[in-house]
Each structure stands twice: as C-alpha cells, then as structure tokens.
Write a protein that holds these residues in place. Sequence first.
Motif, mmCIF file in Angstrom:
data_model
loop_
_atom_site.group_PDB
_atom_site.id
_atom_site.type_symbol
_atom_site.label_atom_id
_atom_site.label_comp_id
_atom_site.label_asym_id
_atom_site.label_seq_id
_atom_site.Cartn_x
_atom_site.Cartn_y
_atom_site.Cartn_z
ATOM 1 N N VAL A 222 0.859 -1.205 0.000
ATOM 2 C CA VAL A 222 0.000 0.000 0.000
ATOM 3 C C VAL A 222 0.893 1.253 0.000
ATOM 4 O O VAL A 222 0.641 2.210 -0.740
ATOM 5 C CB VAL A 222 -0.977 -0.022 1.199
ATOM 6 C CG1 VAL A 222 -1.646 1.339 1.400
ATOM 7 C CG2 VAL A 222 -2.042 -1.112 1.001
ATOM 8 N N ALA A 223 1.970 1.227 0.804
ATOM 9 C CA ALA A 223 2.898 2.373 0.845
ATOM 10 C C ALA A 223 3.527 2.607 -0.528
ATOM 11 O O ALA A 223 3.830 3.741 -0.904
ATOM 12 C CB ALA A 223 3.986 2.127 1.890
ATOM 13 N N ARG A 224 3.713 1.524 -1.297
ATOM 14 C CA ARG A 224 4.295 1.646 -2.643
ATOM 15 C C ARG A 224 3.276 2.122 -3.665
ATOM 16 O O ARG A 224 3.591 2.302 -4.838
ATOM 17 C CB ARG A 224 4.860 0.288 -3.071
ATOM 18 C CG ARG A 224 6.210 0.019 -2.416
ATOM 19 C CD ARG A 224 6.656 -1.419 -2.515
ATOM 20 N NE ARG A 224 6.593 -1.987 -3.833
ATOM 21 C CZ ARG A 224 7.207 -3.116 -4.202
ATOM 22 N NH1 ARG A 224 7.952 -3.763 -3.304
ATOM 23 N NH2 ARG A 224 7.090 -3.586 -5.399
ATOM 24 N N GLY A 225 2.021 2.271 -3.257
ATOM 25 C CA GLY A 225 1.019 2.862 -4.148
ATOM 26 C C GLY A 225 0.027 1.881 -4.742
ATOM 27 O O GLY A 225 -0.799 2.263 -5.570
ATOM 28 N N GLU A 226 0.103 0.598 -4.350
ATOM 29 C CA GLU A 226 -0.864 -0.382 -4.866
ATOM 30 C C GLU A 226 -2.234 -0.131 -4.235
ATOM 31 O O GLU A 226 -2.315 0.299 -3.085
ATOM 32 C CB GLU A 226 -0.422 -1.817 -4.506
ATOM 33 C CG GLU A 226 0.930 -2.221 -5.039
ATOM 34 C CD GLU A 226 0.949 -2.430 -6.556
ATOM 35 O OE1 GLU A 226 -0.127 -2.494 -7.189
ATOM 36 O OE2 GLU A 226 2.064 -2.497 -7.112
ATOM 37 N N ASP A 227 -3.311 -0.457 -4.989
ATOM 38 C CA ASP A 227 -4.621 -0.377 -4.330
ATOM 39 C C ASP A 227 -4.785 -1.608 -3.438
ATOM 40 O O ASP A 227 -3.982 -2.552 -3.494
ATOM 41 C CB ASP A 227 -5.760 -0.219 -5.345
ATOM 42 C CG ASP A 227 -5.928 -1.423 -6.252
ATOM 43 O OD1 ASP A 227 -5.700 -2.554 -5.798
ATOM 44 O OD2 ASP A 227 -6.302 -1.227 -7.433
ATOM 45 N N VAL A 228 -5.816 -1.590 -2.584
ATOM 46 C CA VAL A 228 -5.914 -2.616 -1.546
ATOM 47 C C VAL A 228 -6.034 -4.025 -2.127
ATOM 48 O O VAL A 228 -5.393 -4.963 -1.648
ATOM 49 C CB VAL A 228 -7.085 -2.300 -0.574
ATOM 50 C CG1 VAL A 228 -7.383 -3.489 0.338
ATOM 51 C CG2 VAL A 228 -6.746 -1.066 0.257
ATOM 52 N N ALA A 229 -6.836 -4.191 -3.187
ATOM 53 C CA ALA A 229 -7.023 -5.535 -3.751
ATOM 54 C C ALA A 229 -5.698 -6.080 -4.296
ATOM 55 O O ALA A 229 -5.335 -7.239 -4.042
ATOM 56 C CB ALA A 229 -8.082 -5.506 -4.845
ATOM 57 N N ALA A 230 -4.953 -5.232 -5.017
ATOM 58 C CA ALA A 230 -3.655 -5.668 -5.564
ATOM 59 C C ALA A 230 -2.669 -5.914 -4.426
ATOM 60 O O ALA A 230 -1.938 -6.925 -4.427
ATOM 61 C CB ALA A 230 -3.113 -4.618 -6.524
ATOM 62 N N ALA A 231 -2.653 -5.022 -3.441
ATOM 63 C CA ALA A 231 -1.725 -5.169 -2.311
ATOM 64 C C ALA A 231 -2.025 -6.463 -1.551
ATOM 65 O O ALA A 231 -1.101 -7.179 -1.139
ATOM 66 C CB ALA A 231 -1.831 -3.964 -1.376
ATOM 67 N N ALA A 232 -3.313 -6.797 -1.401
ATOM 68 C CA ALA A 232 -3.691 -8.021 -0.680
ATOM 69 C C ALA A 232 -3.192 -9.251 -1.437
ATOM 70 O O ALA A 232 -2.648 -10.185 -0.844
ATOM 71 C CB ALA A 232 -5.198 -8.084 -0.495
ATOM 72 N N ARG A 233 -3.340 -9.228 -2.764
ATOM 73 C CA ARG A 233 -2.897 -10.369 -3.579
ATOM 74 C C ARG A 233 -1.370 -10.510 -3.504
ATOM 75 O O ARG A 233 -0.832 -11.590 -3.258
ATOM 76 C CB ARG A 233 -3.343 -10.145 -5.035
ATOM 77 C CG ARG A 233 -3.466 -11.395 -5.848
ATOM 78 C CD ARG A 233 -4.106 -11.146 -7.211
ATOM 79 N NE ARG A 233 -5.299 -10.305 -7.179
ATOM 80 C CZ ARG A 233 -5.396 -9.070 -7.690
ATOM 81 N NH1 ARG A 233 -4.351 -8.515 -8.281
ATOM 82 N NH2 ARG A 233 -6.515 -8.391 -7.616
#
Length: 262
Positions: A222-233
């Motif tokens: 998330v800190a790197r800028g991913e949205d939550v769904a992508a960050a979770a995956r």
Amino acid sequence: MRGIPKIPIVLVIAGNDPSGGAGICADIQAISALDCHPAPVITVLTVQDTCNAYRVEPLDPNGIVEQANAVLQDMPVAAIKLGLLGNAEIGMAVSSILEKHRGIPVIIDPVLIATGGASLAESDLVEVYLEHLLQHATVLTPNEFEITQLGYPETGRTAQATILLNRGCEFVLAKGGDDPTPDITNLLIGPGTQVEEFTWPRLPGSFHGSGCTLSSALAAYVARGEDVAAAARLAQAYTSRAIQHGWQPGKGQHIPNRMHSE
Ligand code: PLP
C-alpha cells in the motif's frame, strides 16, 4: 550524480518478540524486503520463544505517542501498520495518534493471541478496537479467532466482517487456516461487502509470525502505491513464498523466511 531513490516509509507500531519470529522484527524484515523503510515504535515487550509466549510487558502509552509523533513530524509516512498493542491504554494512545493523521492508510493486525495459544492482549482491548481503532483502518487482517472476538455475536466470516465494516474499517482481509483443511481460504471483504476469495495450499508445519508477515507486506505494498485488492494479492503471494522457504530457528515452530529473494 543520480538522485536519491524515494523509499516509501512505513510506521510500524507493534510489540517485540525476542525470538525474532513474529512481532516488530518480522515487520521490519518484511517491510525492508519489499523495498520500504520501516520506522519502528515498540508498544510492549514479550518474553517468548518459538514454542510460546510467557509474559507481556506493556510500555508507557505516553512514550509510544512521543515516539510516533517524532517520526510523523519528521518523515512523510506512506502507511501505518499496527501489530500487538497489548492493552486498552495503549490502544487509546494509538487511536489518538491516528486521529491526528487521518490521511495515511492504516493496516491493522488485531493481535490477541500468540500462535502457541498464549494470550497477548487484555480483554478490554477488544472494545477499544471496536470503538476507537477500526474507524481508522484501511485494512483489518484478523485470523479466525480474532474475527470471532471482534465480530461477536455474528457467526461466519462474512457476517462478522460486515460488523467490522459497519464500525468504519474500509476492508477486512479475513484469514482462514485455523481448521486443518488442505487449502487455506482468505477473504477480502470491502465496501458494499464485495468478496474476493484467495485460496492457498496449506504448507506443512506450524508457523510463527505469518500474520505479522502478511500485514506488514500489505502495508508495504500500500505504501508503494498499490490499491488494496492488488496489495492483498501481492502480500499473500510474498507471505506464501516466505513460508515455502521457512525454517526452524529454535526448538518450536518454524518461521517464514522473509529475507528470501527470488
Ligand atoms: N506480535 C507479537 C509481539 C507477537 O509475539 C506475536 C505472536 O506471538 C504476534 C504479533 C502475532 O504473531 P503471528 O504472526 O504468528 O500471528
């Protein structure tokens, strides 16, 4: 001369596990391995090894606020990760920090027990999560025990997660795996209770620190800028790899190898 690379900063507010298997050491390893900079604020000390936890020693809540303020006033924090808070006083102190920094994404691992089964938090912390902390959560990452405590009296992860979304958190990543099924199913439940299901093969062995690894990896993405769904995956894939390369540093549980590079 090349410019200085921008390294996203993750403020981690969590407890210390002297075995290094879980807690803030696990957080620091995962966040660093994912090319972010961890800023660690310690909430409690624990006496523990890879078999179980034996004692929790909470630190002064005012000191925790002072540590976090020092970081937040100095650096552009891109995400905040909460791990073990230990008691209601520390929970309240941490909520006062979040209150003043509402724009920063917050990943909350609502740690209540150790993998070995020992209680790590006083029972009145549950009320503080519900009343004061969940409203700040971008993502909450409970295991089955924790979601049952927080989502009472509902049964079933989706219904329990709905209670938590109604308390103000944006997403719940409800971890499975407590029952000895061949696969582990994690559910990401978000606005409008949309559900994304992730299934991972259960790897052999009992692991200490996998929850800390997952929530810190999520905070890093998330800190790197991913949205939550992508960050979770991505965070689940990273954790699964760390578990695949896990090892047994002591006489008890295995720990994920968070520093493994592929
Ligand atoms: N934080 C601390 C300080 C701990 O000691 C533990 C577990 O023992 C945890 C968090 C949660 O560990 P896990 O990632 O195994 O859920």
